[in-house]
Design an enzyme around this catalytic site. Structure first.
Site, mmCIF file in Angstrom:
data_model
loop_
_atom_site.group_PDB
_atom_site.id
_atom_site.type_symbol
_atom_site.label_atom_id
_atom_site.label_comp_id
_atom_site.label_asym_id
_atom_site.label_seq_id
_atom_site.Cartn_x
_atom_site.Cartn_y
_atom_site.Cartn_z
ATOM 1 N N TYR A 83 0.841 -1.209 0.000
ATOM 2 C CA TYR A 83 0.000 0.000 0.000
ATOM 3 C C TYR A 83 0.872 1.254 0.000
ATOM 4 C CZ TYR A 83 -2.932 3.696 2.051
ATOM 5 O OH TYR A 83 -3.561 4.877 2.318
ATOM 6 N N LYS A 86 1.250 4.125 -2.920
ATOM 7 C CA LYS A 86 0.909 5.532 -2.667
ATOM 8 C C LYS A 86 2.116 6.431 -2.945
ATOM 9 C CE LYS A 86 -2.436 7.038 -1.166
ATOM 10 N NZ LYS A 86 -3.679 7.543 -1.814
HETATM 11 N N1 LIG Z 1 -8.365 5.858 5.898
HETATM 12 C C1 LIG Z 1 -7.198 6.197 6.405
HETATM 13 O O1 LIG Z 1 -6.917 5.961 7.581
HETATM 14 C C2 LIG Z 1 -6.184 6.913 5.566
HETATM 15 C C3 LIG Z 1 -4.931 7.175 6.125
HETATM 16 C C4 LIG Z 1 -3.977 7.845 5.359
HETATM 17 C C5 LIG Z 1 -4.281 8.246 4.075
HETATM 18 N N2 LIG Z 1 -5.485 7.958 3.553
HETATM 19 C C6 LIG Z 1 -5.744 8.377 2.189
HETATM 20 O O2 LIG Z 1 -6.883 9.200 2.195
HETATM 21 C C7 LIG Z 1 -7.575 9.068 0.962
HETATM 22 C C8 LIG Z 1 -9.049 8.827 1.230
HETATM 23 O O3 LIG Z 1 -9.161 7.615 1.964
HETATM 24 P P1 LIG Z 1 -10.529 7.164 2.632
HETATM 25 O O4 LIG Z 1 -10.242 6.893 4.056
HETATM 26 O O5 LIG Z 1 -11.627 8.087 2.259
HETATM 27 O O6 LIG Z 1 -10.705 5.759 1.896
HETATM 28 P P2 LIG Z 1 -12.035 5.005 1.463
HETATM 29 O O7 LIG Z 1 -13.127 5.269 2.420
HETATM 30 O O8 LIG Z 1 -11.602 3.588 1.218
HETATM 31 O O9 LIG Z 1 -12.418 5.692 0.108
HETATM 32 C C9 LIG Z 1 -11.734 5.455 -1.085
HETATM 33 C C10 LIG Z 1 -12.728 5.559 -2.183
HETATM 34 O O10 LIG Z 1 -12.041 5.355 -3.415
HETATM 35 C C11 LIG Z 1 -12.858 4.544 -4.229
HETATM 36 N N3 LIG Z 1 -12.066 3.876 -5.255
HETATM 37 C C12 LIG Z 1 -11.271 2.790 -5.148
HETATM 38 N N4 LIG Z 1 -10.755 2.480 -6.337
HETATM 39 C C13 LIG Z 1 -11.232 3.402 -7.221
HETATM 40 C C14 LIG Z 1 -11.090 3.607 -8.601
HETATM 41 N N5 LIG Z 1 -10.331 2.771 -9.349
HETATM 42 N N6 LIG Z 1 -11.722 4.646 -9.177
HETATM 43 C C15 LIG Z 1 -12.502 5.473 -8.453
HETATM 44 N N7 LIG Z 1 -12.697 5.320 -7.136
HETATM 45 C C16 LIG Z 1 -12.069 4.296 -6.523
HETATM 46 C C17 LIG Z 1 -13.483 3.564 -3.261
HETATM 47 O O11 LIG Z 1 -14.597 2.957 -3.847
HETATM 48 P P3 LIG Z 1 -15.007 1.442 -3.422
HETATM 49 O O12 LIG Z 1 -15.343 1.515 -1.971
HETATM 50 O O13 LIG Z 1 -16.134 1.131 -4.311
HETATM 51 O O14 LIG Z 1 -13.782 0.594 -3.674
HETATM 52 C C18 LIG Z 1 -13.828 4.487 -2.106
HETATM 53 O O15 LIG Z 1 -15.087 5.094 -2.308
HETATM 54 C C19 LIG Z 1 -6.845 7.976 0.189
HETATM 55 O O16 LIG Z 1 -5.951 8.545 -0.717
HETATM 56 C C20 LIG Z 1 -6.070 7.243 1.261
HETATM 57 O O17 LIG Z 1 -4.911 6.615 0.741
HETATM 58 C C21 LIG Z 1 -6.453 7.326 4.263
#
Ligand SMILES: NC(=O)c1ccc[n+]([C@@H]2O[C@H](COP(=O)([O-])OP(=O)(O)OC[C@H]3O[C@@H](n4cnc5c(N)ncnc54)[C@H](OP(=O)(O)O)[C@@H]3O)[C@@H](O)[C@H]2O)c1
Length: 302
Positions: free
Chosen positions: A138, A142
């Site tokens: 992961y 990223k």
């Molecule tokens: N969550 C954390 O703790 C965390 C920590 C550090 C950084 N981040 C970063 O923050 C950002 C937002 O994360 P989040 O927590 O909101 O994650 P999330 O809830 O998993 O949301 C990610 C979204 O991206 C969608 N997605 C996945 N593959 C895709 C594709 N090929 N095309 C279009 N959409 C797609 C997913 O859809 P599906 O559900 O249908 O797959 C989901 O709706 C990301 O860049 C993540 O790396 C998150």
């Protein structure tokens, strides 16, 4: 930077994406909310969708990329799928944004850093220009996504965040709140330290950044302060009126996972503040506000 903005949010169905859309709609902004079903960032159609959007945009075009593969453990077994969303997707978005002179705000993670604590040394928060060194698939995807954005989109902001929890979707805070009904005691790791981040606060930070005159480049945005998962779990119990003593500290070794977790991945907000952007609330205050505003979403049986 003043003037009207036309927004496009990818990953609009996720934790962060849904908050970005809610915030912008509440402010009466013109926003296109693209869930995965509406815009797969790995698809050939990305450039066309962005071109059509930019053609009809009333204002400076800004893409907020909240789409990502975020299942850290599953990425170890499915590196190609993780890379598609986390590298190919940002590459396509960055290329299209550059062609359209649009700004790309791309969200990244603390997992780009090693997060290893050397014995006998006191860790310090990571600065934006500290050397990266991901230890997971992961994190590696990223980090590669960051490079693609840096290389292809002149007008880019890369914002690393961590430990995100929101009202939509599953997350640690909701899981811990729900587990109080199922377990008398819970063992939670106390030797991993990070920066818990309430998704609506992060969304507000990203929107402020996109509206600002901050130089393009890489930033960190997490809740202020730092916590272990153990401390966060106890704080959640406190918020839901359960006895925090029911949460007991344990070591990482007690919970082997397919992907190694950072022992210390606190992100410094120095460059964020230096750019004149609002400091995020302290994680403990943010958790309290989160339960005040969104208790019914955070405290639901899972
Ligand atoms: N969550 C954390 O703790 C965390 C920590 C550090 C950084 N981040 C970063 O923050 C950002 C937002 O994360 P989040 O927590 O909101 O994650 P999330 O809830 O998993 O949301 C990610 C979204 O991206 C969608 N997605 C996945 N593959 C895709 C594709 N090929 N095309 C279009 N959409 C797609 C997913 O859809 P599906 O559900 O249908 O797959 C989901 O709706 C990301 O860049 C993540 O790396 C998150």
């Amino acid at each position: 930077m003043s003037g009207r903005i036309s927004w496009l949010v990818t990953g609009a169905g996720g934790q962060l994406g849904s908050e970005l859309v809610a915030l912008l709609r509440a402010e009466d902004e013109h926003v296109v909310a693209a869930t995965r079903a509406e815009l797969d960032v790995t698809g050939d159609g990305v450039a066309d969708v962005l071109r059509d959007w930019a053609r009809t945009a009333h204002g400076r075009p800004v893409v907020l990329n909240a789409a990502a593969w975020t299942n850290v453990d599953a990425a170890e077994a499915e590196p190609d799928a993780a890379a598609a969303a986390n590298v190919d997707g940002p590459t396509r978005l960055a290329t299209a944004c550059d062609e359209l002179s649009a700004t790309l705000v791309h969200v990244s993670t603390d997992y780009v850093f090693p997060g290893v604590v050397d014995p006998g040394s006191a860790p310090r928060p990571y600065e934006v220009d500290d050397p990266v060194g991901p230890r997971t698939v992961y994190g590696a995807t990223k980090e590669a996504g960051e490079r693609a954005v840096r290389e292809r989109a002149r007008r880019h902001y890369i914002v690393r965040t961590a430990w995100v929890y929101g009202a939509v979707g599953g997350n640690f805070v909701k899981t811990i709140a729900a587990l109080r009904h199922r377990r008398d005691t819970l063992d939670v790791v106390a030797d991993q330290i990070g920066g818990p981040t309430w998704a609506p606060d992060l969304a507000a930070g990203l929107v402020e950044l996109a509206r600002s005159d901050a130089p393009h480049g890489t930033y960190h945005c997490t809740g202020a302060g730092q916590a272990s998962w153990f401390e966060l779990a106890r704080a959640v119990f406190d918020e839901v009126g359960a006895d925090p003593e029911r949460i007991r500290p344990c070591d990482t070794a007690a919970f082997p996972r397919p992907a190694p977790r950072p022992a210390y991945s606190v992100l410094s907000g120095r460059s964020w503040s230096a750019a004149g952007l609002s400091v995020q609330p302290h994680w403990r205050d943010a958790l309290r506000s989160a339960f005040e505003s969104s208790r019914s979403s955070l405290d639901t049986p899972i």
